[in-house]
Design a protein around this motif. Sequence first.
Motif, PDB file in Angstrom:
ATOM      1  N   ARG A   1      -2.337   4.119   1.507  1.00 54.39           N
ATOM      2  CA  ARG A   1      -3.085   3.575   2.574  1.00 54.39           C
ATOM      3  C   ARG A   1      -4.253   4.633   3.130  1.00 54.39           C
ATOM      4  O   ARG A   1      -4.210   5.677   2.897  1.00 54.39           O
TER       5      ARG A   1
ATOM      6  N   ARG B   1      -7.983   8.449   1.368  1.00 56.71           N
ATOM      7  CA  ARG B   1      -6.854   7.856   0.533  1.00 56.71           C
ATOM      8  C   ARG B   1      -6.540   8.360  -0.664  1.00 56.71           C
ATOM      9  O   ARG B   1      -7.269   8.861  -1.255  1.00 56.71           O
TER      10      ARG B   1
ATOM     11  N   ASN C   1       0.782  -1.190   0.056  1.00 58.97           N
ATOM     12  CA  ASN C   1      -0.069   0.044   0.034  1.00 58.97           C
ATOM     13  C   ASN C   1       0.839   1.335  -0.053  1.00 58.97           C
ATOM     14  O   ASN C   1       0.528   2.218   0.621  1.00 58.97           O
TER      15      ASN C   1
END
Length: 297
Positions: free
Chosen positions: A107, A135, A72
Amino acid sequence: MVERIDSMTPSSESRGNAYNGYFMLVLLLVLLLSPVLLLIAAAPKGAVVASAVFAAVSLVFILIGFFMIQPNQAVVLTLFGEYRGTVRKDGLHWVWPWFGNEKVSVRAHNMHSERVKINDLRGNPIEIACNVVWRVADTAQAVFDVDDYKEFVNIQIEAGLRTVGSRHPYDSMSEDDETTLRGSADVVNRELIVELNERLHVAGITVDEAGLTHLAYAAEIAGAMLRRQQADAVISARRKVVIGAVGMVEDALEKLAADDIVELDDERRAAMVSNLLVVLCGDSEAQPVVNTGTLYQ
């Protein structure tokens, strides 16, 4: 004549290419061992020295190009100021040293806004705050289309909260289905998500969740509004008591008439209704009066 300036062309994320970092790590080890192997093989001194110099230069050259991507995370690649794609695959990677790279976390971020004072739809000053989960969806937009995307998110969340908070009243003054900040949390939260996504789209940011975490009247009117809420509650309770009492009186009169228990004229019926309403709606217990004569004495 003033020349018109066209609006900014939005960036768009594309896939970037990078070499396998583990392969380059093996190549680096081979280059470092080459002078030792030549020395063991009794090669000419000049060849050993040249190999050592080449290994040292290669060490610096190759080490600069390594970068690590964790799950991520993403790395935005640029070449002399030109966007050359985004690498999202986690692991060890390598690019040519003249490539610029910037890490971006994709993330989920959790942000709790500060309490802000705004005016609701009726102009009442209120304090409001929210929590937002966001995000980075497009790394190119986040890096190139805004100066600092994290600061941009903070400012737009406050602006969106002010916009949504001013669309609705804090509380309803009637029993209709009016959308309010206090009583329609689901509706307000959905509006907040839509508002923030529209504002943050330019930065490649997506809002997954948003909700109010604090809602209260401002200190200068909190006392007056509390008294108004208490008065509304008393009025609402009284209204329900009166409606219930009227229904009970109506049922009593219909039952007396249906069972032929007593026949009342209009005056006595009105008196009975008045007495029953006093008994049913009064705050204190009624004191019974026993009539020892006839109904009309």
